[in-house]
Design a protein around this motif. Sequence first.
Motif, short mmCIF file in Angstrom:
data_model
loop_
_atom_site.label_atom_id
_atom_site.label_comp_id
_atom_site.label_asym_id
_atom_site.label_seq_id
_atom_site.Cartn_x
_atom_site.Cartn_y
_atom_site.Cartn_z
N HIS B 99 -17.81 -0.50 1.09
CA HIS B 99 -17.65 0.05 2.44
C HIS B 99 -16.62 1.17 2.44
N MET B 100 -16.85 2.11 3.33
CA MET B 100 -15.92 3.22 3.50
C MET B 100 -14.53 2.67 3.87
N GLY B 101 -13.50 3.18 3.22
CA GLY B 101 -12.14 2.78 3.54
C GLY B 101 -11.62 1.63 2.71
N GLN B 102 -12.49 0.95 1.95
CA GLN B 102 -12.02 -0.13 1.10
C GLN B 102 -11.25 0.44 -0.08
N PHE B 122 -9.74 6.91 7.80
CA PHE B 122 -8.29 6.84 7.88
C PHE B 122 -7.74 6.76 6.46
N ASP B 123 -6.51 7.16 6.30
CA ASP B 123 -5.95 7.16 4.97
C ASP B 123 -5.24 5.83 4.73
N SER B 124 -5.98 4.89 4.16
CA SER B 124 -5.44 3.53 4.05
C SER B 124 -4.32 3.46 3.02
N LEU B 125 -4.33 4.35 2.04
CA LEU B 125 -3.30 4.24 1.01
C LEU B 125 -1.97 4.80 1.48
#
Lengths: 180, 127
Positions: B99-102, B122-125
């Motif tokens: 999935h996108m964002g994982q 979104f920039d999860s990192l």
Amino acid sequence: MTIPKENQSIKIQTTADDHRIAKLAALAISLHLVEAILPSPLPGVKPGLANIVTLFVLYRFDFATAAWVSLLRVFASSLLLGSFLSPTFALSLSGAIFSLGVLFLGQYLPRQFFSAVSLSILAAFAHMAGQLLVVRFWLIPHAGVAYLIPIFMAAALVFGVVNGLLTNYLLNMNPSKQEG
Amino acid sequence: MRLPLKITKPLLGDLLVLLLGLVFVVVLFSTLWNHAPAAKVQIRLADKIYATYSLDQNRTIEIKGPIGITRILIDHGKARFASSPCPNQYCVHQGWLNHMGQAAICLPNQISLELLGGEKPFDSLNY
């Protein structure tokens, strides 16, 4: 043989308020215990029937009594279930504190527009939020918890409405002296 | 004793709270259950972007990090850590990502995977 004076039973002075709080808390504790043995599809998704008592007390008495009943219920139930100071207890306590916080503000909502249903929904959301914060920052410090938030909040909404309707029903059945 | 079930008219404020609650739950579902499929995988080594691959082409990538060689697998639109020399193997146990964002991170070897869609949600990192 006479009993020495210092061995006679100790009497704690109690007021009518104390008795009332104890009776209502006992009611809430029994509901909490009944709920604890009910199976639940997801850990954490519970109807929260004890909150009906908290809401009822808030309407019939005052916020202080409701807070006493709610917190006594959390402590006493955890002692009876053997979960005192365990994560379950922490979840229960933080949920109770958050929902009491919302009820404190919610009691000032105009009564002609907002009934116990509104307060119940808001308190259920706050209860869930308090528990999820403990889960996220202490029990499972992982961003994956976010995936469960929608399910928990949907359950909070459903049970909030049901508990609110039940509270309204109870309040209608037991009219206060002021309202006749 | 028969309990009469009185149906009282719902109050305006109650309906308002109910409606707002429903909107709140729907918004939560739509934002947190964003299961859009991913299109690309971005691999970072230490503080640099090592490479970005499309998830359409199957391949195995071997990257040399500070403690050894990590193998990353791309297979039919998903990606995973296949093996890593790290002691706890958290990255490998995270399994397939699609999935996108994982994201999956191997901290000891300073390698991370992040799945990107057509557009980054979104920039999860960095968050």
